[in-house]
Scaffold this motif. Structure first.
Motif, short mmCIF file in Angstrom:
data_model
loop_
_atom_site.label_atom_id
_atom_site.label_comp_id
_atom_site.label_asym_id
_atom_site.label_seq_id
_atom_site.Cartn_x
_atom_site.Cartn_y
_atom_site.Cartn_z
N SER A 50 -7.43 55.72 39.44
CA SER A 50 -8.47 56.26 40.29
C SER A 50 -9.81 55.58 40.05
CB SER A 50 -8.60 57.77 40.10
OG SER A 50 -9.16 58.07 38.84
N ARG A 51 -10.01 54.98 38.88
CA ARG A 51 -11.25 54.30 38.55
C ARG A 51 -11.30 52.87 39.12
NH1 ARG A 51 -14.87 58.03 36.84
NH2 ARG A 51 -16.08 56.30 36.08
N LEU A 52 -10.19 52.38 39.63
CA LEU A 52 -10.17 51.01 40.17
C LEU A 52 -11.14 50.84 41.34
CD1 LEU A 52 -6.47 49.82 39.94
CD2 LEU A 52 -8.47 48.79 38.86
N ASP A 53 -11.39 51.89 42.10
CA ASP A 53 -12.36 51.79 43.20
C ASP A 53 -13.73 51.38 42.67
OD1 ASP A 53 -10.63 52.39 45.29
OD2 ASP A 53 -11.06 54.53 45.22
N ILE A 54 -14.13 51.97 41.55
CA ILE A 54 -15.42 51.66 40.94
C ILE A 54 -15.40 50.21 40.42
CG2 ILE A 54 -16.99 52.22 39.03
CD1 ILE A 54 -15.94 55.15 39.35
N VAL A 55 -14.32 49.83 39.77
CA VAL A 55 -14.17 48.47 39.26
C VAL A 55 -14.24 47.47 40.42
CG1 VAL A 55 -12.56 46.88 38.15
CG2 VAL A 55 -12.89 49.17 37.20
N PHE A 56 -13.53 47.74 41.51
CA PHE A 56 -13.55 46.86 42.67
C PHE A 56 -14.97 46.71 43.22
CE2 PHE A 56 -8.86 47.54 44.22
CZ PHE A 56 -8.40 46.90 43.09
N ASP A 57 -15.71 47.82 43.31
CA ASP A 57 -17.08 47.78 43.81
C ASP A 57 -17.96 46.90 42.93
OD1 ASP A 57 -16.44 49.44 45.93
OD2 ASP A 57 -17.33 51.24 45.03
N ASP A 58 -17.84 47.04 41.62
CA ASP A 58 -18.64 46.23 40.70
C ASP A 58 -18.28 44.75 40.79
OD1 ASP A 58 -20.21 48.30 39.72
OD2 ASP A 58 -18.87 48.74 38.05
N LEU A 109 -10.19 52.50 30.61
CA LEU A 109 -10.20 53.53 31.65
C LEU A 109 -9.24 54.66 31.31
CD1 LEU A 109 -10.14 51.19 34.79
CD2 LEU A 109 -12.10 51.99 33.47
N ALA A 110 -8.69 54.62 30.12
CA ALA A 110 -7.74 55.64 29.68
C ALA A 110 -8.40 56.49 28.61
CB ALA A 110 -6.48 54.99 29.12
N GLY A 111 -7.84 57.64 28.40
CA GLY A 111 -8.35 58.53 27.36
C GLY A 111 -9.56 59.30 27.83
N SER A 112 -10.34 59.79 26.89
CA SER A 112 -11.46 60.66 27.23
C SER A 112 -12.74 59.89 27.54
CB SER A 112 -11.73 61.62 26.08
OG SER A 112 -12.02 60.88 24.89
N THR A 113 -12.72 58.57 27.41
CA THR A 113 -13.91 57.78 27.68
C THR A 113 -13.65 56.79 28.79
OG1 THR A 113 -13.33 56.12 26.04
CG2 THR A 113 -14.69 57.94 25.29
N PHE A 114 -14.74 56.29 29.34
CA PHE A 114 -14.68 55.29 30.41
C PHE A 114 -15.57 54.15 29.97
CE2 PHE A 114 -16.62 53.52 34.29
CZ PHE A 114 -15.48 53.09 34.94
N SER A 115 -15.02 52.98 29.81
CA SER A 115 -15.80 51.82 29.41
C SER A 115 -15.48 50.68 30.36
CB SER A 115 -15.47 51.42 27.96
OG SER A 115 -16.28 50.35 27.57
N SER A 116 -16.49 50.28 31.11
CA SER A 116 -16.32 49.24 32.10
C SER A 116 -17.53 48.33 32.02
CB SER A 116 -16.20 49.89 33.48
OG SER A 116 -15.97 48.92 34.46
N PHE A 117 -17.63 47.39 32.94
CA PHE A 117 -18.77 46.51 33.03
C PHE A 117 -19.44 46.71 34.37
CE2 PHE A 117 -15.50 44.32 30.48
CZ PHE A 117 -16.19 44.23 29.27
#
Length: 130
Positions: A50-58, A109-117
């Motif tokens: 579900s977080r891939l949308d945010i990754v794609f936008d970035d 993007l797994a677990g209780s935290t979200f770490s992306s760029f």
């Protein structure tokens, strides 16, 4: 991986990913392949997918920033043809690297935290390598 993850992954593969790669083409003027390590995104639950949308936008935004002129477009084309996305649950594995025409982006993007760029972080890193 359960049925929900399988369905969501298939939806991304067949609908969102082709549209995303088309957006990258429109921004850059050349084909950029997005290679997703699906096993790392479906190993947990639906959340990483579900977080891939945010990754794609970035990523789209970073490509737009680099390709704002012909100089940037040409430099990116010479240096990057693939973007490899990997998910991890280990914060020590979160990194980005541009090597052999591939931009490797490892997210947590797994677990209780979200770490992306952010788009700015990716653009700054890649611009420094061009």
């Amino acid at each position: 991986m359960g049925l929900a993850e399988k369905r969501l992954a298939e939806s991304i593969k067949t609908e969102k990913l082709p549209a995303f790669e088309q957006k990258l083409y429109e921004r850059s003027g050349y084909n950029i392949t997005v290679d997703i390590d699906w096993a790392t995104f479906t190993a947990y639950d639906e959340y990483p997918l579900s977080r891939l949308d945010i990754v794609f936008d970035d990523i789209e935004s970073f490509v737009k920033k680099i390709c704002s002129d012909e100089i940037g477009k040409e430099a990116l084309k010479e240096s990057m043809s693939i973007i490899k996305l990997t998910n991890t649950d280990d914060s020590n594995e979160v990194k980005m690297e541009l090597k052999d025409s591939t931009l490797f982006l490892n997210f947590q993007l797994a677990g209780s935290t979200f770490s992306s760029f952010t788009d700015s972080q990716i653009a700054s890193y890649v611009e420094g390598k061009l």
